[in-house]
Design an enzyme around this catalytic site. Structure first.
Site, PDB file in Angstrom:
ATOM      1  CD  GLU A  39      -2.549   1.180   2.703  1.00 49.22           C
ATOM      2  OE1 GLU A  39      -3.688   1.654   2.736  1.00 49.22           O
ATOM      3  OE2 GLU A  39      -1.954   0.736   3.718  1.00 49.22           O
TER       4      GLU A  39
ATOM      5  CE  LYS B 236      -7.104   0.490   4.420  1.00 54.40           C
ATOM      6  NZ  LYS B 236      -5.935   1.362   4.727  1.00 54.40           N
TER       7      LYS B 236
ATOM      8  CB  CYS C 248      -3.392  -1.410   5.374  1.00 55.53           C
ATOM      9  SG  CYS C 248      -2.256  -0.822   6.663  1.00 55.53           S
TER      10      CYS C 248
END
Length: 332
Positions: A60, A132, A165
């Protein structure tokens, strides 16, 4: 560059390389263009060093960095697909690899931007786009993803999904990937060292709870504010760590991955086949198992009524602590 892990493509399965990319210090569009060329160079050099390589993964923020003063500006955001992904696609085609890349995406509808990941195949086709689902609030300003958790075919019999993440801290995200058929979950991250232990723990638990491989890689190095821990990690479907990187920028963490073994466990295991057992509770006593949902949070989440008992006392519910304007609450 240093390396940890395997060197050779297995007869079955595939060889992957996780790049502990140095955290980019990005001040302008020219810096972003420089990172794109550096990523492309890394694809070609890694393929040269590992001729059997089939899947390469970048963390990321490796493309546009973490300049919080500029990361939502027109200058910094990219379209997906767009010129940047076209360049990555050309590199994947030339090196005959699958590639996973991070892009901060301009919202095509004109709203807040997305934190996006793409998978590009060896023919240069974008075969997966993911936004995300769980931005790292209150630090990140990204709009929560609206594409669900897609799954695509990958090398060596793999079914690939990507999370980004903070997504990996939610067991529901990994379970959704597995439920949709993924036997390999890729996690690209830009965490600093405060949560390195938790990152490694959840990589393992996500693998074990879902009988799938997890391939996870983080930015590495110091950007003048935080240190990013690298520590690329490949976990077996039984939750054990197969390969663990260090905290070195540019370290390449490689591993042989055998998706067929995860598939066999899902089909053949009785004990601890929990991805199946969740929906077939107590099948010894009740043929076929109990199917009804016993979980209050699942029901409430599905109905848009999710609320923890202490919700009214929670102190941080907006981004003002990091300088973001407080916006009016929108109930969907």
């Amino acid at each position: 560059m240093g390396s940890s892990g395997s060197m050779v493509k297995p007869i079955s399965g595939f060889l992957t390389a996780l790049i502990q990319y140095p955290v980019p210090v990005v001040e302008s569009r020219a810096d972003i263009d420089k990172q794109i060329q550096q990523i492309i160079k890394t694809i070609h050099s890694t393929k040269s060093g590992y001729p059997g390589l089939e899947l390469i993964v970048f963390p990321e923020y490796s493309t546009q960095g973490l300049n919080t003063k500029k990361w939502t500006t027109e200058e910094f955001l990219c379209t997906v697909p767009g010129p940047e992904t076209d360049l990555f696609a050309e590199a994947c085609k030339e090196s005959k690899v699958y590639g996973v890349f991070s892009i901060m995406e301009k919202n095509p509808d004109g709203g807040e931007p997305y934190n996006t990941a793409v998978i590009i195949d060896p023919q240069g086709e974008m075969i997966l786009k993911y936004r995300k689902l769980n931005p790292w609030v209150p630090v990140e300003p990204w709009k929560a993803g609206d594409l669900g958790l897609p799954v695509c075919d990958g090398p060596g019999g793999s079914k690939l999904a990507v999370c980004i993440c903070h997504d990996g801290m939610f067991p529901e995200v990994a379970r959704e990937a597995a439920y949709k058929g993924a036997n390999v979950l890729i996690r690209i991250s830009g965490y600093s060292t405060q949560v390195s232990e938790q990152w490694m723990l959840t990589n393992r638990s996500n693998a074990w709870q879902n009988l799938m491989y997890t391939l996870s890689v983080n930015l590495a190095g110091y950007d003048g504010v935080f240190y990013y821990f690298g520590e690329g990690q490949v976990c077996n479907f039984d939750g054990t760590t197969l390969v663990q990187g260090h905290r070195n920028p540019w370290e390449i963490v490689t591993a042989e991955v055998y998706p067929e073994l995860a598939d066999q466990a899902r089909l053949g295991w009785g004990l601890e086949n929990n991805i199946y057992n969740l929906g077939s509770r107590g099948y010894v006593a009740t043929p076929g198992g109990v199917k009804e949902n016993p979980y209050t949070f699942v029901k409430d989440l599905a109905e848009g009524k999710y609320k923890v008992p202490w919700e009214d006392e929670i102190k941080v519910k907006d981004g003002s602590i990091y300088g973001y304007p407080v916006k009016k609450t929108i109930h969907s």
